[in-house]
Design a protein around this motif. Structure first.
Motif, short mmCIF file in Angstrom:
data_model
loop_
_atom_site.label_atom_id
_atom_site.label_comp_id
_atom_site.label_asym_id
_atom_site.label_seq_id
_atom_site.Cartn_x
_atom_site.Cartn_y
_atom_site.Cartn_z
N GLY A 1 51.16 -35.29 19.43
CA GLY A 1 50.96 -35.44 20.85
C GLY A 1 52.12 -34.97 21.69
O GLY A 1 52.12 -35.12 22.93
N ALA A 2 53.13 -34.37 21.05
CA ALA A 2 54.33 -33.92 21.78
C ALA A 2 54.07 -32.67 22.60
O ALA A 2 54.86 -32.33 23.48
CB ALA A 2 55.48 -33.68 20.80
N GLY A 3 52.98 -31.95 22.28
CA GLY A 3 52.67 -30.73 23.02
C GLY A 3 52.89 -29.46 22.24
O GLY A 3 52.81 -28.36 22.81
N LYS A 4 53.13 -29.57 20.94
CA LYS A 4 53.45 -28.38 20.13
C LYS A 4 52.28 -27.40 20.08
O LYS A 4 52.46 -26.20 20.29
CB LYS A 4 53.84 -28.82 18.70
N THR A 5 51.08 -27.91 19.82
CA THR A 5 49.90 -27.03 19.74
C THR A 5 49.55 -26.48 21.11
O THR A 5 49.23 -25.29 21.25
CB THR A 5 48.70 -27.79 19.14
N THR A 6 49.64 -27.30 22.14
CA THR A 6 49.33 -26.83 23.50
C THR A 6 50.31 -25.75 23.92
O THR A 6 49.94 -24.77 24.58
CB THR A 6 49.36 -28.00 24.50
N PHE A 7 51.57 -25.90 23.53
CA PHE A 7 52.57 -24.87 23.81
C PHE A 7 52.14 -23.53 23.21
O PHE A 7 52.16 -22.49 23.88
CB PHE A 7 53.92 -25.32 23.23
N MET A 8 51.70 -23.55 21.96
CA MET A 8 51.25 -22.30 21.32
C MET A 8 49.97 -21.79 21.96
O MET A 8 49.79 -20.57 22.12
CB MET A 8 51.04 -22.52 19.82
N ASP A 9 49.09 -22.71 22.36
CA ASP A 9 47.85 -22.30 23.05
C ASP A 9 48.16 -21.58 24.36
O ASP A 9 47.48 -20.61 24.71
CB ASP A 9 46.98 -23.54 23.34
N ILE A 10 49.18 -22.04 25.07
CA ILE A 10 49.54 -21.42 26.34
C ILE A 10 50.12 -20.02 26.11
O ILE A 10 49.75 -19.06 26.78
CB ILE A 10 50.54 -22.31 27.11
N VAL A 11 51.01 -19.90 25.14
CA VAL A 11 51.66 -18.61 24.87
C VAL A 11 50.63 -17.57 24.43
O VAL A 11 50.75 -16.39 24.78
CB VAL A 11 52.76 -18.78 23.80
#
Length: 247
Positions: A40-50
């Protein structure tokens, strides 16, 4: 040296939950970086954004020396611009051989019409052999991909991404499910790949991260909590509290 990827002031909210909170992150050309943090730290969302899968509410994401905005590009355009992403579960064509998988990755740059009539040339086969050697599969070219071990499938998928010659490679939990020998070989591969491109590794396995011997970014609640060497960030009381102290 200017950053290859620069994420600045990015935030994104899903149904009232702020998954990414004013995140700023950059990585240089030929840099290896590990990204860690609790679920839930945002690691996957970070990659999704990039990679263009998720559009942020605010902020900028630029790539390359000309600082091209990735937020104005589609997922396919971002991939063509030089951003490759490897998901946690390998996705290869299991009924096809290692050679055929790598050839299909080479063919991805061609139009659908040309692909119908495309036949590999000598230089294509040489490129496939070089890619296979780069990911430790030089002796597996004739095997069906479905017969490979989990770790070998991961390597094949990395080889398929390398066929597109990405300048930035995002790799999600590469050590998961691997044997000790496979993990060691994967470490060496990622370190070697970072000599010629930027590599971001999202990982939970601290021992694997330690062997990468690179700068570490710790994410928590969608923003950077700490950054530095693994010893530096694991000594941070906040990191211990929110991540290392759990379980």
């Amino acid at each position: 040296m200017s950053a290859l990827l620069e994420v600045s002031g990015v935030s994104v909210t899903f149904d009232g939950f702020r998954a990414i909170n004013n995140l700023s992150f950059n990585i240089g050309i030929g840099e290896l970086r590990a990204v860690i943090g609790p679920n839930g730290a945002g690691k996957t969302t970070f990659m999704d954004i990039v990679t263009g899968k998720t559009r942020p509410d605010t902020g900028t994401v630029t790539f390359g020396e000309r600082s091209v905005s990735l937020l104005s590009l589609s997922e396919a355009q971002i991939a063509r611009a030089g951003v490759g992403r490897k998901f946690q579960r390998p996705t290869v064509f299991e009924d096809q051989s290692v050679t055929e998988n790598l050839l299909m990755a080479l063919k991805a740059n061609r139009s659908p019409w040309r692909v119908l009539f495309w036949k590999p040339k000598v230089e294509d086969m040489a490129r496939v052999q070089a890619l296979a050697a780069q990911v430790g599969l030089a002796d597996q070219l004739a095997r069906k991909s479905g017969e490979l071990s989990h770790g070998q499938k991961q390597w094949l998928e990395i080889g398929m991404l390398l066929a597109q010659e990405p300048r930035l490679l995002l790799v999600d939990e590469p050590a998961a499910g691997m044997t000790l020998a496979e993990r060691e070989q994967t470490t060496a591969m990622l370190v070697d790949l970072a000599k010629t491109r930027a590599v971001v590794v999202v990982e939970h396995d601290m021992e694997f991260v330690r062997r990468l011997n690179c700068k570490v970014t710790v994410l928590h609640e969608g923003s950077v909590l700490a950054e530095g060497s693994l010893d530096h960030v694991t000594a941070n009381p906040q990191v211990i509290d929110v991540y290392l102290g759990r379980g």
